[in-house]
Design a protein around this motif. Structure first.
Motif, short mmCIF file in Angstrom:
data_model
loop_
_atom_site.label_atom_id
_atom_site.label_comp_id
_atom_site.label_asym_id
_atom_site.label_seq_id
_atom_site.Cartn_x
_atom_site.Cartn_y
_atom_site.Cartn_z
N ILE A 1 0.86 -1.19 0.00
CA ILE A 1 0.00 0.00 0.00
C ILE A 1 0.90 1.24 0.00
CG2 ILE A 1 -1.67 1.30 1.37
CD1 ILE A 1 -2.89 -1.32 2.24
N PRO A 2 0.67 2.20 -0.92
CA PRO A 2 1.61 3.31 -1.12
C PRO A 2 2.09 4.05 0.13
CG PRO A 2 0.04 3.28 -2.91
CD PRO A 2 -0.40 2.20 -1.95
N PRO A 3 1.25 4.43 1.09
CA PRO A 3 1.80 5.18 2.22
C PRO A 3 2.80 4.39 3.05
CG PRO A 3 -0.52 4.63 2.60
CD PRO A 3 -0.22 4.34 1.17
N ASN B 1 -5.94 4.89 -3.96
CA ASN B 1 -5.57 5.58 -5.20
C ASN B 1 -4.11 6.01 -5.10
OD1 ASN B 1 -5.40 7.09 -7.52
ND2 ASN B 1 -6.83 8.67 -6.87
N PHE B 2 -3.32 5.66 -6.11
CA PHE B 2 -1.89 5.95 -6.09
C PHE B 2 -1.58 7.42 -6.35
CE2 PHE B 2 2.32 5.29 -8.53
CZ PHE B 2 3.07 5.43 -7.37
N GLU B 3 -2.47 8.13 -7.05
CA GLU B 3 -2.15 9.48 -7.51
C GLU B 3 -1.71 10.44 -6.39
OE1 GLU B 3 -1.54 10.25 -10.61
OE2 GLU B 3 -1.99 8.14 -10.96
N PRO B 4 -2.37 10.44 -5.23
CA PRO B 4 -1.90 11.36 -4.19
C PRO B 4 -0.48 11.06 -3.71
CG PRO B 4 -4.13 10.63 -3.72
CD PRO B 4 -3.62 9.78 -4.85
N ASP C 1 7.77 1.45 -13.87
CA ASP C 1 6.53 0.75 -14.21
C ASP C 1 5.78 0.37 -12.93
OD1 ASP C 1 7.11 0.94 -16.87
OD2 ASP C 1 7.61 -1.17 -17.16
N ALA C 2 4.45 0.44 -13.01
CA ALA C 2 3.64 0.11 -11.85
C ALA C 2 2.40 -0.65 -12.29
CB ALA C 2 3.23 1.39 -11.09
N ILE C 3 1.92 -1.52 -11.43
CA ILE C 3 0.69 -2.26 -11.67
C ILE C 3 -0.25 -2.00 -10.49
CG2 ILE C 3 -0.38 -4.51 -12.01
CD1 ILE C 3 2.34 -5.57 -12.91
N GLU C 4 -1.44 -1.49 -10.79
CA GLU C 4 -2.45 -1.31 -9.75
C GLU C 4 -3.29 -2.57 -9.65
OE1 GLU C 4 -6.12 1.59 -8.29
OE2 GLU C 4 -5.04 2.04 -10.15
N THR C 5 -3.56 -3.00 -8.43
CA THR C 5 -4.40 -4.17 -8.20
C THR C 5 -5.56 -3.80 -7.28
OG1 THR C 5 -3.12 -4.91 -6.28
CG2 THR C 5 -2.42 -5.72 -8.44
N TYR C 6 -6.61 -4.60 -7.32
CA TYR C 6 -7.80 -4.36 -6.51
C TYR C 6 -8.18 -5.66 -5.81
CZ TYR C 6 -12.64 -2.75 -5.49
OH TYR C 6 -13.83 -2.41 -4.89
N GLU D 1 -10.00 14.22 -4.52
CA GLU D 1 -8.66 13.88 -5.01
C GLU D 1 -8.35 14.65 -6.29
OE1 GLU D 1 -8.61 9.64 -5.34
OE2 GLU D 1 -8.31 9.35 -3.19
N HIS D 2 -9.31 14.72 -7.21
CA HIS D 2 -9.09 15.46 -8.45
C HIS D 2 -8.85 16.94 -8.15
CE1 HIS D 2 -9.58 16.88 -12.58
NE2 HIS D 2 -10.33 17.83 -12.06
N ALA D 3 -9.67 17.52 -7.30
CA ALA D 3 -9.56 18.96 -7.02
C ALA D 3 -8.19 19.30 -6.44
CB ALA D 3 -10.68 19.39 -6.06
N LEU D 4 -7.76 18.53 -5.45
CA LEU D 4 -6.49 18.83 -4.80
C LEU D 4 -5.30 18.54 -5.72
CD1 LEU D 4 -5.00 19.73 -2.24
CD2 LEU D 4 -5.04 17.35 -1.47
#
Length: 510
Positions: free
Chosen positions: A214-216, A250-253, A267-272, A379-382
């Motif tokens: 998990i990114p954090p 979400n990885f973007e933040p 390279d990155a792979i997002e999984t759910y 998330e989009h706004a920030l």
């Protein structure tokens, strides 16, 4: 090139050929899945109570099986946990995945001998799909790390109980065991900070080629590596680091800070993955949508998010969904979950094949004034404004302030930990507010109508969110900070980390 790497390309081609078959016939795969799992469970207590033997179509299923959350299914789940057989699925579960719910306390999610292989296969196929697309196999010969929960399990009425990541850690295929880090002993450390320090010691001199988590919490690992190495970038510590695999948020933040820590793009792979089932993974590097796994023992239903709290919301199967509509995801699984609201909201970005993005949690929103602002919108706004202005975001969360100081209008209060703060906080806050107004017409109307004042950003101390999670006993593992809350609990806890008092509605510093 090692033997495993050289064999992976033809194996990946074979696997992708099979995936492509159901990708082109996903609706049919879903219809077959429904009838298969209903047929398998028709003699269970749940199946008999809901007349599974008479179900011949999705219309029958909707009529006989209501949508429920964990608490509403609990009378059946408690019987399973107590050790009763043939309650929701044939026999007993192979495992219980132990999770923490916001309203249900500890939750025990059944994992069956039929569902567990789907978790493992989906994780494998995410990597093989990447290999087939890119031809990159170098990471296979190096060391791989999966930052995860402890693999130590307990027993409940003869059934193994653990966190999903810990359960999966016990089932890593033999051909990957020699490549896998950290050691079992280190993986069993419960204290997250102690565990990360031990992982750093074990890995800092290894040839790490794949890092997953998990990114954090991956960011925390990177920070400790950089500190231990005297300030080196991750690319200099691990020159062969080729692939980052992540999920859960979400990885973007986190992208900008993680790429800054690495020192280059990767390279990155997002999984759910979820305890209830492995739902989707990214199957193309240039496509942020996640391929919905239509043939993985799960029958999906979709409820338009704006109808979810209606008495009789619309329930749709895969063939009935539309693009760019926010849906609440409902699962029916080969582990015995029926009409189960997982809590996530998704949006389809493609129907050929069916790809989704996760937009948030149905219970994580702000609608103190009817605005129903969701995670995707904040998330989009920030991030859109932060990216334009070169501002770095470590973490953030948003809550309503319905009882402001006298003579002030209510507002949305944003708690943001910046890695690179804005040069002009007032201007930055104004732009974020305008971006949110563009994404949510209800919020726009409330601002225009002077029901709400523009948002307020509170700048937090370094490591504020890490310290908050530590205080909650939720540091590391699969735990995540909610982006949104409709109450003040998280906001009040974070108030002690505000850098300096800020004034009025523009996030100005005193």
């Amino acid at each position: 090139m090692g033997l495993k790497a050289s064999l992976s390309r033809p194996f990946a081609a074979l696997v992708v050929k099979g995936i492509n078959k159901w990708k082109k016939n996903a609706v049919k795969a879903q219809q077959d899945t429904l009838l298969k799992i209903v047929g398998a469970a028709k003699n269970t207590a749940f199946g008999k109570d809901h007349k599974f033997a008479s179900i011949k179509s999705y219309a029958d299923f909707k009529r006989l099986v209501p949508v429920k959350d964990y608490e509403e299914l609990r009378p059946y789940i408690d019987r399973v946990v107590a050790g009763e057989r043939n309650v929701m699925w044939k026999g007993k579960p192979q495992y219980f995945a132990k999770t923490s719910g916001t309203t249900s306390g500890i939750k025990y999610i059944p994992i069956s001998k039929e569902s567990m292989p789907e978790h493992i296969k989906a994780a494998r196929n995410a990597l093989l799909t990447y290999v087939h697309e890119t031809g990159n196999v170098d990471f296979i010969d190096g060391k791989m790390i999966f930052l995860q929960g402890s693999p130590v399990m307990s027993k409940k009425n003869g059934i193994n109980v653990g966190r999903l990541s810990g359960i999966v850690a016990n089932l890593v295929p033999a051909y990957l065991q020699k490549n896998r880090l950290p050691s079992y002993a280190t993986n069993c450390i419960e204290d997250w900070e102690e565990k990360v320090d031990a992982i750093v010691e074990e890995t800092i001199h290894e040839n790490m080629t794949l890092i997953s988590g998990i990114p954090p919490w991956v960011q925390m690992y990177f920070d400790r590596l950089t500190e231990k190495s005297g300030g080196k970038k991750i690319k200099d510590i691990f020159p062969e680091f080729k692939l980052f695999v992540y999920g859960g948020v979400n990885f973007e933040p986190y992208r900008a800070k993680i790429e800054q820590s690495i020192g280059r793009k990767i390279d990155a792979i997002e999984t759910y993955p979820a305890s209830e089932g492995f739902i989707a993974y990214q199957d193309e590097q240039d496509n942020k949508g996640l391929l919905l796994l239509a043939k993985a023992g799960i029958f999906y239903e979709f409820i338009p998010a704006d109808e979810f709290y209606n008495d009789h919301p619309t329930r749709l199967s895969l063939g009935e969904v539309e693009l760019d509509t926010n849906y609440v995801l409902v699962l029916n699984t080969n582990a015995g979950l029926w009409g189960y609201v997982i809590g996530d909201t998704v949006k389809f970005v493609s129907k050929d094949p069916y790809r989704i993005v996760v937009t948030g949690r149905i219970k994580h929103f702000i609608s103190a004034f009817g605005e129903h602002v969701i995670g995707e919108e904040v998330e989009h706004a920030l991030l859109s404004v932060a990216n334009e202005e070169g501002v770095g975001i470590t973490e953030f969360t948003v809550a309503p302030q319905v009882n402001p100081a006298a003579a002030e209008l209510p507002y949305h209060e944003w708690f943001v930990e910046f890695s690179t703060p804005p040069a002009d906080m007032a201007s930055f806050s104004k732009k974020v507010d305008e971006a949110l107004q563009k994404k949510n017409i209800y919020y726009f109307d409330l601002i225009e109508g002077k029901i709400l004042q523009p948002l307020v950003i509170r700048s937090l101390q370094k490591d504020a969110f890490v310290n908050y999670m530590k205080a909650q006993g939720k540091l590391g593992g699969q735990n995540k900070v909610p982006r949104l809350a409709n109450d003040r609990k998280i906001a009040d806890d974070l108030s002690g980390f505000i850098i300096v008092a800020q004034t009025k509605n523009r996030g100005d510093f005193n």
